[in-house]
Motif scaffolding. Structure first.
Motif, mmCIF file in Angstrom:
data_model
loop_
_atom_site.group_PDB
_atom_site.id
_atom_site.type_symbol
_atom_site.label_atom_id
_atom_site.label_comp_id
_atom_site.label_asym_id
_atom_site.label_seq_id
_atom_site.Cartn_x
_atom_site.Cartn_y
_atom_site.Cartn_z
ATOM 1 N N MET A 1 0.851 -1.187 0.000
ATOM 2 C CA MET A 1 0.000 0.000 0.000
ATOM 3 C C MET A 1 0.876 1.222 0.000
ATOM 4 S SD MET A 1 -2.794 1.217 2.871
ATOM 5 C CE MET A 1 -1.521 1.516 4.114
ATOM 6 N N SER A 2 0.567 2.182 -0.829
ATOM 7 C CA SER A 2 1.340 3.403 -0.897
ATOM 8 C C SER A 2 0.428 4.594 -0.734
ATOM 9 C CB SER A 2 2.086 3.487 -2.239
ATOM 10 O OG SER A 2 2.736 4.725 -2.353
ATOM 11 N N THR A 3 0.829 5.495 0.159
ATOM 12 C CA THR A 3 0.034 6.688 0.394
ATOM 13 C C THR A 3 0.709 7.933 -0.168
ATOM 14 O OG1 THR A 3 1.092 6.984 2.541
ATOM 15 C CG2 THR A 3 -0.953 5.698 2.493
ATOM 16 N N SER A 4 1.782 7.748 -0.943
ATOM 17 C CA SER A 4 2.518 8.882 -1.465
ATOM 18 C C SER A 4 1.740 9.577 -2.565
ATOM 19 C CB SER A 4 3.877 8.416 -2.008
ATOM 20 O OG SER A 4 3.698 7.496 -3.039
ATOM 21 N N LYS A 5 1.932 10.890 -2.634
ATOM 22 C CA LYS A 5 1.287 11.678 -3.664
ATOM 23 C C LYS A 5 2.169 11.727 -4.910
ATOM 24 C CE LYS A 5 -0.955 14.715 -0.261
ATOM 25 N NZ LYS A 5 -1.085 16.105 0.222
ATOM 26 N N THR A 6 1.557 11.969 -6.057
ATOM 27 C CA THR A 6 2.317 12.102 -7.291
ATOM 28 C C THR A 6 3.199 13.340 -7.196
ATOM 29 O OG1 THR A 6 0.509 11.100 -8.548
ATOM 30 C CG2 THR A 6 2.172 12.371 -9.773
ATOM 31 N N PRO A 7 4.518 13.195 -7.383
ATOM 32 C CA PRO A 7 5.403 14.344 -7.225
ATOM 33 C C PRO A 7 5.195 15.380 -8.320
ATOM 34 C CG PRO A 7 6.610 12.457 -8.090
ATOM 35 C CD PRO A 7 5.237 11.969 -7.721
ATOM 36 N N GLY A 8 5.393 16.652 -7.965
ATOM 37 C CA GLY A 8 5.290 17.729 -8.927
ATOM 38 C C GLY A 8 6.558 17.839 -9.751
ATOM 39 N N LEU A 9 6.552 18.772 -10.700
ATOM 40 C CA LEU A 9 7.691 18.941 -11.602
ATOM 41 C C LEU A 9 8.968 19.255 -10.833
ATOM 42 C CD1 LEU A 9 8.868 19.155 -14.433
ATOM 43 C CD2 LEU A 9 8.110 21.545 -14.501
ATOM 44 N N ARG A 10 8.867 20.140 -9.846
ATOM 45 C CA ARG A 10 10.057 20.519 -9.066
ATOM 46 C C ARG A 10 10.638 19.314 -8.340
ATOM 47 N NH1 ARG A 10 10.292 25.319 -4.461
ATOM 48 N NH2 ARG A 10 12.494 25.076 -3.926
ATOM 49 N N ASP A 11 9.765 18.512 -7.730
ATOM 50 C CA ASP A 11 10.231 17.328 -7.013
ATOM 51 C C ASP A 11 10.853 16.316 -7.970
ATOM 52 O OD1 ASP A 11 9.439 18.290 -4.570
ATOM 53 O OD2 ASP A 11 7.475 17.319 -4.616
ATOM 54 N N ARG A 12 10.248 16.171 -9.157
ATOM 55 C CA ARG A 12 10.797 15.224 -10.132
ATOM 56 C C ARG A 12 12.178 15.656 -10.589
ATOM 57 N NH1 ARG A 12 5.569 15.408 -12.341
ATOM 58 N NH2 ARG A 12 6.312 16.532 -14.184
ATOM 59 N N LYS A 13 12.344 16.955 -10.826
ATOM 60 C CA LYS A 13 13.646 17.462 -11.260
ATOM 61 C C LYS A 13 14.694 17.267 -10.169
ATOM 62 C CE LYS A 13 12.291 20.895 -14.725
ATOM 63 N NZ LYS A 13 12.321 22.332 -15.103
ATOM 64 N N ARG A 14 14.277 17.480 -8.935
ATOM 65 C CA ARG A 14 15.216 17.282 -7.826
ATOM 66 C C ARG A 14 15.615 15.812 -7.714
ATOM 67 N NH1 ARG A 14 17.300 19.831 -3.626
ATOM 68 N NH2 ARG A 14 17.794 18.620 -1.758
ATOM 69 N N THR A 15 14.633 14.937 -7.863
ATOM 70 C CA THR A 15 14.912 13.500 -7.809
ATOM 71 C C THR A 15 15.846 13.091 -8.940
ATOM 72 O OG1 THR A 15 12.778 13.029 -6.772
ATOM 73 C CG2 THR A 15 13.871 11.202 -7.902
ATOM 74 N N GLU A 16 15.596 13.627 -10.136
ATOM 75 C CA GLU A 16 16.428 13.300 -11.295
ATOM 76 C C GLU A 16 17.865 13.786 -11.100
ATOM 77 O OE1 GLU A 16 14.298 15.143 -14.427
ATOM 78 O OE2 GLU A 16 12.697 13.636 -14.474
ATOM 79 N N THR A 17 18.027 14.997 -10.549
ATOM 80 C CA THR A 17 19.374 15.527 -10.318
ATOM 81 C C THR A 17 20.114 14.703 -9.284
ATOM 82 O OG1 THR A 17 18.639 17.782 -10.854
ATOM 83 C CG2 THR A 17 20.701 17.566 -9.632
ATOM 84 N N ALA A 18 19.417 14.354 -8.204
ATOM 85 C CA ALA A 18 20.030 13.515 -7.168
ATOM 86 C C ALA A 18 20.466 12.176 -7.746
ATOM 87 C CB ALA A 18 19.053 13.308 -6.020
ATOM 88 N N ALA A 19 19.615 11.586 -8.583
ATOM 89 C CA ALA A 19 19.929 10.297 -9.196
ATOM 90 C C ALA A 19 21.128 10.426 -10.130
ATOM 91 C CB ALA A 19 18.720 9.769 -9.951
ATOM 92 N N ARG A 20 21.211 11.539 -10.848
ATOM 93 C CA ARG A 20 22.324 11.750 -11.780
ATOM 94 C C ARG A 20 23.651 11.883 -11.017
ATOM 95 N NH1 ARG A 20 20.345 15.857 -14.120
ATOM 96 N NH2 ARG A 20 21.781 17.537 -13.559
ATOM 97 N N ILE A 21 23.624 12.599 -9.895
ATOM 98 C CA ILE A 21 24.833 12.740 -9.078
ATOM 99 C C ILE A 21 25.235 11.392 -8.500
ATOM 100 C CG2 ILE A 21 25.781 13.784 -6.981
ATOM 101 C CD1 ILE A 21 23.915 16.190 -7.504
ATOM 102 N N HIS A 22 24.256 10.660 -8.006
ATOM 103 C CA HIS A 22 24.514 9.333 -7.437
ATOM 104 C C HIS A 22 25.108 8.405 -8.494
ATOM 105 C CE1 HIS A 22 24.145 5.691 -5.218
ATOM 106 N NE2 HIS A 22 22.963 5.313 -5.674
ATOM 107 N N ALA A 23 24.533 8.393 -9.686
ATOM 108 C CA ALA A 23 25.029 7.541 -10.767
ATOM 109 C C ALA A 23 26.447 7.934 -11.162
ATOM 110 C CB ALA A 23 24.093 7.635 -11.973
ATOM 111 N N ALA A 24 26.723 9.230 -11.192
ATOM 112 C CA ALA A 24 28.065 9.703 -11.539
ATOM 113 C C ALA A 24 29.084 9.227 -10.504
ATOM 114 C CB ALA A 24 28.075 11.222 -11.635
ATOM 115 N N ALA A 25 28.716 9.322 -9.233
ATOM 116 C CA ALA A 25 29.623 8.897 -8.163
ATOM 117 C C ALA A 25 29.914 7.406 -8.267
ATOM 118 C CB ALA A 25 29.008 9.237 -6.806
ATOM 119 N N LEU A 26 28.876 6.606 -8.487
ATOM 120 C CA LEU A 26 29.065 5.168 -8.624
ATOM 121 C C LEU A 26 29.961 4.829 -9.810
ATOM 122 C CD1 LEU A 26 25.445 3.832 -7.945
ATOM 123 C CD2 LEU A 26 27.451 3.541 -6.476
#
Length: 215
Positions: A1-26
């Protein structure tokens, strides 16, 4: 069960940037070792400034492990709690799953491909495991809250709350078992992908063995 809301554009961009930094580090660690993954090199590979880097991660170890101070994994926590309330799974196994999610080890938090890279990095550099447990300590209050609700959902303890074990002690035991399971894996199968189910089973077996030994 998930109660999370659909993220907005700003949240998606932040998530994408964090993922890109993480992938670069790995990528840098896998190709050149820990010394190659400087903050400057990670930032350049992720196409962000070092100043922006620190908006997402506290340091290079956090970026390698994908640990963000403000990361919310409430949906994962709610899923584990839902399993407990549905009577699906042993309480200690569910607490172990909660610990894994808190530490960012769970594949529910990271994509399977990135999780495989993270575990490969940890296998080569087990000293990074300590960083995951700093994450557990930083989120202790919320982890204790959810673990208490998981334990309270067990029929025996729901009927007699006074008989329920101490939640902080259960988390400490499960956390130590997870740490041992990860360290055993890193020592015996360096560089090999880790099966999350195997990790849960190994940690649970260690918990049960400890309890039996003390009884």
């Amino acid at each position: 069960m998930s109660t999370s809301k659909t993220p907005g554009l700003r949240d998606r961009k932040r998530t994408e940037t964090a993922a890109r930094i993480h992938a670069a580090a790995l990528s840098l660690v896998l190709s050149g070792g820990l010394d190659a993954a400087t903050i400057e090199a990670i930032s350049e590979k992720a196409d962000v400034s070092p100043r922006t880097f620190f908006n997402y991660y506290e340091g290079k170890d956090a970026a390698i492990l994908g640990i963000q101070p403000d990361t919310s994994d409430d949906a994962v926590f709610e899923d584990v709690l839902a399993d407990a309330e549905a009577g699906s799974g042993e309480p200690l196994a569910l607490v172990i799953r909660l610990v894994l999610a808190t530490m960012g080890t769970s594949t529910h938090v990271h994509s399977p491909a990135r999780q495989a890279d993270r575990m490969a990095v940890m296998g080569r550099h087990p000293e990074l495991i300590t960083g995951q447990f700093a994450q557990l300590a930083a989120r202790r209050t919320r982890t204790v809250e959810y673990a208490a609700r998981i334990l309270a959902a067990h029929p025996a303890w729901a009927a007699d709350p006074e008989s329920a074990p101490s939640t902080p002690l259960v988390i400490a035991l499960c956390g130590a078992a997870v740490k041992s399971a990860i360290e055993d894996w890193a020592a015996t199968t360096p560089g090999q992908p880790l099966d999350e189910n195997h990790l849960e089973e190994r940690a649970l077996a260690l918990v049960h063995h400890t309890i039996r030994s003390l009884s």
